[in-house]
Design a protein around this motif. Structure first.
Motif, PDB file in Angstrom:
ATOM      1  N   LEU A  85       0.844  -1.190   0.000  1.00  0.00           N
ATOM      2  CA  LEU A  85       0.000   0.000   0.000  1.00  0.00           C
ATOM      3  C   LEU A  85       0.881   1.242   0.000  1.00  0.00           C
ATOM      4  O   LEU A  85       1.747   1.382   0.863  1.00  0.00           O
ATOM      5  N   ALA A  86       0.668   2.129  -0.974  1.00  0.00           N
ATOM      6  CA  ALA A  86       1.424   3.375  -1.041  1.00  0.00           C
ATOM      7  C   ALA A  86       0.442   4.527  -1.211  1.00  0.00           C
ATOM      8  O   ALA A  86      -0.533   4.422  -1.961  1.00  0.00           O
ATOM      9  N   LEU A  87       0.726   5.619  -0.510  1.00  0.00           N
ATOM     10  CA  LEU A  87      -0.155   6.785  -0.540  1.00  0.00           C
ATOM     11  C   LEU A  87       0.643   8.061  -0.770  1.00  0.00           C
ATOM     12  O   LEU A  87       1.738   8.224  -0.218  1.00  0.00           O
ATOM     13  N   LYS A  88       0.074   8.930  -1.581  1.00  0.00           N
ATOM     14  CA  LYS A  88       0.619  10.271  -1.771  1.00  0.00           C
ATOM     15  C   LYS A  88      -0.506  11.242  -1.452  1.00  0.00           C
ATOM     16  O   LYS A  88      -1.637  11.057  -1.903  1.00  0.00           O
ATOM     17  N   VAL A  89      -0.206  12.249  -0.673  1.00  0.00           N
ATOM     18  CA  VAL A  89      -1.166  13.304  -0.372  1.00  0.00           C
ATOM     19  C   VAL A  89      -0.665  14.561  -1.068  1.00  0.00           C
ATOM     20  O   VAL A  89       0.469  14.984  -0.839  1.00  0.00           O
ATOM     21  N   ASP A  90      -1.503  15.090  -1.939  1.00  0.00           N
ATOM     22  CA  ASP A  90      -1.146  16.278  -2.734  1.00  0.00           C
ATOM     23  C   ASP A  90       0.205  16.096  -3.441  1.00  0.00           C
ATOM     24  O   ASP A  90       1.048  16.991  -3.449  1.00  0.00           O
ATOM     25  N   GLY A  91       0.395  14.911  -4.004  1.00  0.00           N
ATOM     26  CA  GLY A  91       1.591  14.622  -4.788  1.00  0.00           C
ATOM     27  C   GLY A  91       2.826  14.248  -3.995  1.00  0.00           C
ATOM     28  O   GLY A  91       3.845  13.903  -4.577  1.00  0.00           O
ATOM     29  N   LYS A  92       2.741  14.286  -2.671  1.00  0.00           N
ATOM     30  CA  LYS A  92       3.901  13.961  -1.844  1.00  0.00           C
ATOM     31  C   LYS A  92       3.717  12.592  -1.187  1.00  0.00           C
ATOM     32  O   LYS A  92       2.714  12.351  -0.517  1.00  0.00           O
ATOM     33  N   GLU A  93       4.713  11.722  -1.383  1.00  0.00           N
ATOM     34  CA  GLU A  93       4.653  10.394  -0.795  1.00  0.00           C
ATOM     35  C   GLU A  93       4.602  10.502   0.726  1.00  0.00           C
ATOM     36  O   GLU A  93       5.365  11.257   1.336  1.00  0.00           O
ATOM     37  N   LYS A  94       3.697   9.747   1.331  1.00  0.00           N
ATOM     38  CA  LYS A  94       3.515   9.786   2.788  1.00  0.00           C
ATOM     39  C   LYS A  94       3.622   8.380   3.362  1.00  0.00           C
ATOM     40  O   LYS A  94       3.059   7.430   2.826  1.00  0.00           O
ATOM     41  N   ASN A  95       4.350   8.276   4.451  1.00  0.00           N
ATOM     42  CA  ASN A  95       4.416   7.020   5.188  1.00  0.00           C
ATOM     43  C   ASN A  95       3.301   7.008   6.217  1.00  0.00           C
ATOM     44  O   ASN A  95       3.012   8.030   6.825  1.00  0.00           O
TER      45      ASN A  95
END
Length: 165
Positions: A85-95
């Protein structure tokens, strides 16, 4: 149409959790909580599917909900989720932080959180949970940011999406 799909899944997932299933479906709920400045994530998957995947991937024997369940199973759950699972918020990768898990019938619920998020305009989601082991796996993503709701069904062939609010 989307409302019908959500209603069907809302009713079907719990019912399917009490029987042997032939459906391969997970639900990932993503909610932005402005008061907490956090993106909160709840993932639910069928217990036997996640157990099979982790046992194969890590060469272990989890034996979930038994007396012989591995004491350190959260280590494997967290590692697996961070890989799939990988997430980006507003284009920025988030852990995300792995907060824990809970068993309910034949389902496992995972609780994750991304902290220090002041505002959300978009969330890019890549969800490959269980796809390697179950080619027919579908991963339903439901999200809520403010009053805006978005939903998408991800598959082996299309395992990522951009949700804009």
């Amino acid at each position: 149409m989307k409302l019908k799909i959500h209603l069907l899944l809302f009713i079907a997932l719990p019912l399917l959790s009490f029987t042997a299933h032939k459906y391969y479906l997970s639900l990932t709920q993503i909610n932005y909580k402005s008061e907490a400045k956090a993106v909160q994530i709840i993932i639910n998957v069928f217990m036997d599917d996640i157990e099979l995947a982790l046992n194969k991937d890590f060469d272990i024997d989890l034996q979930l909900t038994t007396k012989r369940e591995l004491k350190n199973n959260d280590v494997y759950f967290e590692k697996y989720l961070k890989d799939k699972l990988a997430l980006k918020v507003d284009g920025k990768e988030k852990n995300f932080n792995y907060l824990g898990k809970e068993y309910d019938g034949d389902l496992v619920f995972f609780y994750l959180e991304i902290e220090n998020i002041n505002k959300v305009n978009s969330i890019d989601v890549s969800n490959k949970i269980l796809i390697e082991h179950f080619p027919k796996q579908q991963n339903l993503i439901k999200s809520k940011v403010g009053k805006k709701n978005k939903s998408v069904l991800l598959t082996k062939d299309e395992s990522s999406t951009l949700l804009e609010y």
